[in-house]
Every structure is written in C-alpha cells, then in structure tokens.
Design an enzyme around this catalytic site. Sequence first.
Site, PDB file in Angstrom:
ATOM      1  N   ARG A  80      31.491 -55.606  13.251  1.00 55.19           N
ATOM      2  CA  ARG A  80      32.238 -54.823  14.264  1.00 55.19           C
ATOM      3  C   ARG A  80      31.530 -53.497  14.519  1.00 55.19           C
ATOM      4  O   ARG A  80      31.454 -53.037  15.661  1.00 55.19           O
ATOM      5  CB  ARG A  80      33.683 -54.601  13.796  1.00 55.19           C
ATOM      6  CG  ARG A  80      34.539 -53.900  14.848  1.00 55.19           C
ATOM      7  CD  ARG A  80      36.014 -53.894  14.488  1.00 55.19           C
ATOM      8  NE  ARG A  80      36.280 -53.094  13.290  1.00 55.19           N
ATOM      9  CZ  ARG A  80      37.470 -52.998  12.711  1.00 55.19           C
ATOM     10  NH1 ARG A  80      38.514 -53.657  13.207  1.00 55.19           N
ATOM     11  NH2 ARG A  80      37.637 -52.264  11.628  1.00 55.19           N
ATOM     12  N   ARG A  98      24.472 -29.546  24.369  1.00 53.20           N
ATOM     13  CA  ARG A  98      25.592 -30.264  24.990  1.00 53.20           C
ATOM     14  C   ARG A  98      25.302 -30.632  26.451  1.00 53.20           C
ATOM     15  O   ARG A  98      25.051 -29.758  27.281  1.00 53.20           O
ATOM     16  CB  ARG A  98      26.854 -29.401  24.933  1.00 53.20           C
ATOM     17  CG  ARG A  98      28.071 -30.070  25.550  1.00 53.20           C
ATOM     18  CD  ARG A  98      29.297 -29.192  25.443  1.00 53.20           C
ATOM     19  NE  ARG A  98      30.454 -29.828  26.020  1.00 53.20           N
ATOM     20  CZ  ARG A  98      30.795 -29.742  27.314  1.00 53.20           C
ATOM     21  NH1 ARG A  98      30.067 -29.033  28.154  1.00 53.20           N
ATOM     22  NH2 ARG A  98      31.876 -30.361  27.750  1.00 53.20           N
ATOM     23  N   LYS A 106      35.426 -49.233  18.392  1.00 54.80           N
ATOM     24  CA  LYS A 106      36.087 -48.380  17.397  1.00 54.80           C
ATOM     25  C   LYS A 106      35.469 -46.980  17.444  1.00 54.80           C
ATOM     26  O   LYS A 106      34.680 -46.597  16.563  1.00 54.80           O
ATOM     27  CB  LYS A 106      35.983 -49.022  15.999  1.00 54.80           C
ATOM     28  CG  LYS A 106      37.045 -48.511  15.025  1.00 54.80           C
ATOM     29  CD  LYS A 106      37.164 -49.441  13.851  1.00 54.80           C
ATOM     30  CE  LYS A 106      38.019 -48.887  12.730  1.00 54.80           C
ATOM     31  NZ  LYS A 106      39.374 -48.494  13.071  1.00 54.80           N
ATOM     32  N   LEU A 162      42.215 -53.129  19.350  1.00 55.31           N
ATOM     33  CA  LEU A 162      41.110 -53.212  18.410  1.00 55.31           C
ATOM     34  C   LEU A 162      41.248 -54.556  17.689  1.00 55.31           C
ATOM     35  O   LEU A 162      42.334 -54.869  17.194  1.00 55.31           O
ATOM     36  CB  LEU A 162      41.163 -52.078  17.393  1.00 55.31           C
ATOM     37  CG  LEU A 162      39.991 -52.146  16.423  1.00 55.31           C
ATOM     38  CD1 LEU A 162      38.725 -51.607  17.079  1.00 55.31           C
ATOM     39  CD2 LEU A 162      40.275 -51.397  15.144  1.00 55.31           C
TER      40      LEU A 162
HETATM   41  N1  PDD Z   1      42.550 -48.225  11.836  1.00 54.23           N
HETATM   42  N2  PDD Z   1      44.323 -50.907  15.732  1.00 54.23           N
HETATM   43  C1  PDD Z   1      43.886 -49.644  15.684  1.00 54.23           C
HETATM   44  C2  PDD Z   1      44.082 -48.764  16.864  1.00 54.23           C
HETATM   45  C3  PDD Z   1      43.258 -49.166  14.512  1.00 54.23           C
HETATM   46  O1  PDD Z   1      42.821 -47.892  14.456  1.00 54.23           O
HETATM   47  C4  PDD Z   1      43.119 -50.027  13.394  1.00 54.23           C
HETATM   48  C5  PDD Z   1      42.443 -49.580  12.125  1.00 54.23           C
HETATM   49  C6  PDD Z   1      43.609 -51.344  13.504  1.00 54.23           C
HETATM   50  C7  PDD Z   1      43.496 -52.328  12.379  1.00 54.23           C
HETATM   51  O2  PDD Z   1      42.166 -52.735  12.177  1.00 54.23           O
HETATM   52  P1  PDD Z   1      41.659 -53.183  10.726  1.00 54.23           P
HETATM   53  O3  PDD Z   1      42.525 -54.304  10.295  1.00 54.23           O
HETATM   54  O4  PDD Z   1      40.258 -53.572  10.958  1.00 54.23           O
HETATM   55  O5  PDD Z   1      41.820 -51.975   9.830  1.00 54.23           O
HETATM   56  C8  PDD Z   1      44.177 -51.752  14.695  1.00 54.23           C
HETATM   57  C9  PDD Z   1      41.814 -47.648  10.731  1.00 54.23           C
HETATM   58  C10 PDD Z   1      42.215 -48.180   9.413  1.00 54.23           C
HETATM   59  C11 PDD Z   1      41.889 -46.123  10.798  1.00 54.23           C
HETATM   60  O6  PDD Z   1      41.785 -45.618  11.910  1.00 54.23           O
HETATM   61  O7  PDD Z   1      42.017 -45.469   9.774  1.00 54.23           O
END
Ligand code: PDD
Length: 291
Positions: free
Chosen positions: A51, A100, A148, A204
Amino acid sequence: MSTVYLNGAFVPKSEAKVSVEDRGFLLGDGVYEVASFYEGVPLCMDRHMARLERSLAALRIDFDVEGIDGVLRELVSRNGLDTAERSLVYLQITRGAAPRTHYFPTEPVEPTIYAYAASWSRPPQDAWDRGFRAITVPDRRWMRVDIKTILLLPNGMAYQDALEAGVDDAILVRDGVAIEGTHQNFWGVFDGRAVTHPESNLILAGITRGVVLEVADELGIPVEQRAIQVEELQHADELFFTGTTGEVRPCVEVDGSKIGNGRTGPVTHALSEGFLRRVARMKEAATAATP
Ligand code: PDD
C-alpha cells in the site's frame, strides 16, 4: 527516551530534527503507514509495504521501499517492544525539503523518512462487550482518500467533533452514504450479512478490512461490498469498525440511537475472535520459523 528512525539513522527522539522547508510540514506533501506488531511480530507487513508503494506512486514520490520493513522491525526491538502484547510503527515519507512552491521541486530532493514505534492496548473486554458509540459527521476529505496521505485535517476535525460529543468515533458521510470512520473502516451487519463499502477512491483500503474479509470467508459469514446509506444504520443488526489500532471494534449507538439490542452482536464477536485467532496463528508461524 524513545529511539526514532530519521533518514537512515536510529536517533534519540529529542535529536530528530526536520527542516522547516520540509514539504510535509509546509504542504502536507507526504504519505504514511501504521502497522501493528504482536509480541514483536508484524501483522501483514507485506500488505502495508504494497500500500505504501501505491501511495508513493500516486504522489510521484521517488522512494524505494525495499528494506524499510527491516528498519521498522529493528525500531520495535530498539524500543524494547519485542515482548509488548501490542505495538505499532508509524512511518512517514514526505517529498523532502525544498523552497516552498505549489508545484513539485524542479531539482531532485531526498525524501524525508521518519518512523517511530509505540505500544498500544486493546480496550478492556467489558468495555468491548458494551460496545462503542459514534456520531455521523460530513465527510470533508478530498476525493483520493485511497491514497494514505498525511493530509488528515478533516479526519482530525471529525474525530474531535466525536470526542466533544462524548462518543468514540465519527462516521464520515458523503452523499448520504456512511463511508468510513475517521481512522477505521466501517461495517454493518444486515440479516446475517457483513456489509462494507467497496474499495474505491472514497475509502482507504484498510489492511484490517482485508484480513476481516478473509476471516468472514473462513467462518462462512456472507459479505456484501456495497455503500451503506445513512438511513439504513438504524435498521442494522450490528455495526463495527476495523483498523490497525482498533482491530474489530463494535459500534452500538449512532447519533444517540441504539443499534440492534444496544450490545456488541454475535457477528462482530465472531469476526473479532477470528481476527485474534489469525493473529495467534501468525505469531506461532513466526516463532516456528525462528531458527
Ligand atoms: N488509520 N480508514 C482510514 C481513514 C484510516 O486512517 C485507517 C487507518 C483505516 C484502516 O486501515 P488499516 O486497517 O490499514 O489500519 C481506514 C491509521 C491506523 C492511522 O491513521 O493511525
């Protein structure tokens, strides 16, 4: 004092310094991953790395992830977390430091690589059995949340709204659809079927979501990947979230209305147990593979 990783070196956190021209700091121009470790064994590290590669490619940040998983393992060890029941690593890669501009730097820049490790814990079982509460909040994020990125202001604002409302998370709503939580994916159970939003630019693709899809398959729990309308929430038998730092987390109340009988339901329970068995199997396999 914790040890962090910055641009190729393990250093005490107090000594880790990043340029004020870092594009992560100025523009949110970067990506991240959060991966969990159970007694020092990472869960699905390969999927986190895959990912991360997709996120980097989407932002056209030139960084080779090869070997970074080893760095994360070492970070866990160096922070004495090999025996911690649960720990996590946070890894952030920004485009790097440059004067920037809104456009990308024209001269090549070194990406900034930062990682830290910390322990975390699952809520006590009685709190988990009682379940957690949420409110619905408009999804104010951009249209590429499948990447992400470190641009988490809308997530943070929604989470803050939830905490100020005295609940545990917010369900982000776009065009009448309950999309996902602020940092977790979102699921409903309707007539014995586990339902979650399909992978798209609007969610996500959670690693935990992927594992729970596999657990549901193992357990013979039917799954439907489709949008959940907000109006459906009150008719759900169960609701729950999934995420790296939440695992499977029941949600028993939305906007002050109870869901189902107002307690953690059987499908959520079965998927959570299945998830924990999966973690146990993964730990056993890692122990067996150690010479
Ligand atoms: N967050 N959706 C969003 C918006 C997220 O930020 C996350 C993860 C998930 C779950 O994804 P995963 O199962 O891969 O952790 C879904 C992480 C943990 C964070 O921002 O700390």
